[in-house]
Design an enzyme around this catalytic site. Structure first.
Site: not given
Ligand code: AMP
Length: 178
Positions: A61, A98
């Site tokens: 995006r 993560e």
């Protein structure tokens, strides 16, 4: 258009891509002509005084907003992509997520030493992606003038983390409490 009207154009999708995440979907804002123009004008007003040579957009995006800003200011656009997507010779950076690691790449030679760039993405959360992109650009000898986002989720601390790395950061829309 007021900032409240702009905020209202961002759709929130709960539990995407996993439970507990509030996905802030800017495609609804982009689909609104007046909203898209307002967002780009507000971002361009921040970028213009810095007079960058290039905008660098982060997949995917960040391409949409980075390209719009490049056109608005008459500057070039360079994409930073996920590993293996760019066809030419690349330079890259691995960064920790993560769970596991990821890699961002840039076409070799598209950001020559000394280039003044503004980094662009739709949203900053933890800042991991933007920090990796800024490091990659600095490794090429670029001056990262700032990182510019449509949306900030301040509770996730990304903007503060970027600033701790010496990268000025700004966003147009802020969602507190995420
Ligand atoms: P981060 O590296 O944590 O700052 O994540 C930023 C990237 O992940 C951006 O490219 C965003 O498009 C995407 N992202 C992360 N969290 C969200 C969210 N809650 N809503 C929409 N996009 C997100």
């Amino acid at each position: 258009m007021s900032i409240d009207s702009l905020v209202a154009l961002v759709r929130t999708i709960p539990d995407f891509p996993k439970p507990g995440i509030q996905f802030r979907d800017v495609t609804t804002l982009l689909a609104d002509g007046a909203g898209f123009a307002e967002l780009v004008e507000r971002m361009a007003a921040i970028a213009r005084p810095l007079d960058p040579d290039l905008f660098v957009g982060i997949e995917a995006r960040g391409f949409i907003l980075g390209a719009a800003l490049s056109q608005a200011l008459g500057k070039g656009f360079v994409p930073v992509r996920k590993a293996g997507k760019l066809p030419g010779r690349t330079v890259g950076i691995d960064y920790v997520l993560e769970y596991g690691t990821d890699r961002l790449e840039l076409h070799e030679g598209q950001v020559p030493e000394g280039t003044r760039v503004i980094l662009v993405d739709d949203l900053i959360a933890t800042g991991g992606t933007a920090i990796a992109a800024a490091q990659l650009l600095r490794e090429q000898g670029a001056a990262v003038l700032m990182a510019l986002f449509a949306v900030d989720l301040p509770d996730l601390g990304g903007m503060a983390a970027l600033e701790a790395e010496g990268v000025a950061a700004q966003a147009i829309i802020v969602f507190d409490g995420d």
